[in-house]
Design a protein around this motif. Structure first.
Motif, PDB file in Angstrom:
ATOM      1  N   ILE A 244       0.773  -1.301   0.026  1.00 43.58           N
ATOM      2  CA  ILE A 244       0.056  -0.030  -0.179  1.00 43.58           C
ATOM      3  C   ILE A 244       0.910   1.169  -0.007  1.00 43.58           C
ATOM      4  O   ILE A 244       0.322   2.206  -0.403  1.00 43.58           O
ATOM      5  N   ALA A 245       2.094   1.034   0.445  1.00 45.03           N
ATOM      6  CA  ALA A 245       3.006   2.188   0.571  1.00 45.03           C
ATOM      7  C   ALA A 245       3.554   2.604  -0.984  1.00 45.03           C
ATOM      8  O   ALA A 245       4.060   3.644  -1.011  1.00 45.03           O
ATOM      9  N   HIS A 246       3.408   1.697  -1.757  1.00 46.99           N
ATOM     10  CA  HIS A 246       3.921   1.707  -3.132  1.00 46.99           C
ATOM     11  C   HIS A 246       2.870   1.645  -4.213  1.00 46.99           C
ATOM     12  O   HIS A 246       3.067   0.985  -4.944  1.00 46.99           O
ATOM     13  N   GLY A 247       1.700   2.325  -3.999  1.00 43.38           N
ATOM     14  CA  GLY A 247       0.752   2.647  -4.867  1.00 43.38           C
ATOM     15  C   GLY A 247       0.107   1.135  -5.113  1.00 43.38           C
ATOM     16  O   GLY A 247      -0.566   0.745  -6.309  1.00 43.38           O
ATOM     17  N   ASN A 248      -0.189   0.195  -4.162  1.00 40.55           N
ATOM     18  CA  ASN A 248      -0.800  -0.974  -4.109  1.00 40.55           C
ATOM     19  C   ASN A 248      -0.052  -2.028  -5.163  1.00 40.55           C
ATOM     20  O   ASN A 248      -0.781  -2.762  -5.650  1.00 40.55           O
ATOM     21  N   ARG A 249       0.867  -1.879  -5.157  1.00 41.89           N
ATOM     22  CA  ARG A 249       1.690  -2.847  -6.126  1.00 41.89           C
ATOM     23  C   ARG A 249       2.919  -3.557  -5.379  1.00 41.89           C
ATOM     24  O   ARG A 249       3.521  -2.879  -4.433  1.00 41.89           O
ATOM     25  N   PHE A 250       3.065  -4.747  -5.822  1.00 46.06           N
ATOM     26  CA  PHE A 250       3.955  -5.431  -5.150  1.00 46.06           C
ATOM     27  C   PHE A 250       5.176  -5.746  -6.371  1.00 46.06           C
ATOM     28  O   PHE A 250       4.953  -6.181  -7.406  1.00 46.06           O
TER      29      PHE A 250
END
Length: 79
Positions: free
Chosen positions: A52-58
């Protein structure tokens, strides 16, 4: 307003949950807590917080794969 608007209620709860997860992850990451002993539940917090801290991307890197593999269950049984 919040009582009647279900869309606003969902947004409010989602925002609260995301903020709580970010706060928990940040607090656990502080050196005085030694954050993660690599317990699976804390690893989940770590990865969800980063997502979530990186735009909802893993973005799972080689090191991330090693980290995930080190916490994977060794048997197919569940507690």
């Amino acid at each position: 307003m919040l009582r009647e608007d279900q869309s606003l209620q969902r947004d409010f709860l989602r925002t609260w949950a995301m903020g709580a997860l970010l706060t928990l992850g940040d607090e656990l990451a502080k050196p005085e807590h030694a954050y993660f002993d690599h317990a699976p539940i804390l690893e989940l917090v770590y990865h969800l917080r980063n997502g979530i801290a990186h735009g909802n991307r893993f973005n799972i890197t080689k090191d991330g794969k090693k980290r995930l593999a080190s916490t994977a269950p060794t048997t197919g049984s569940r507690p």
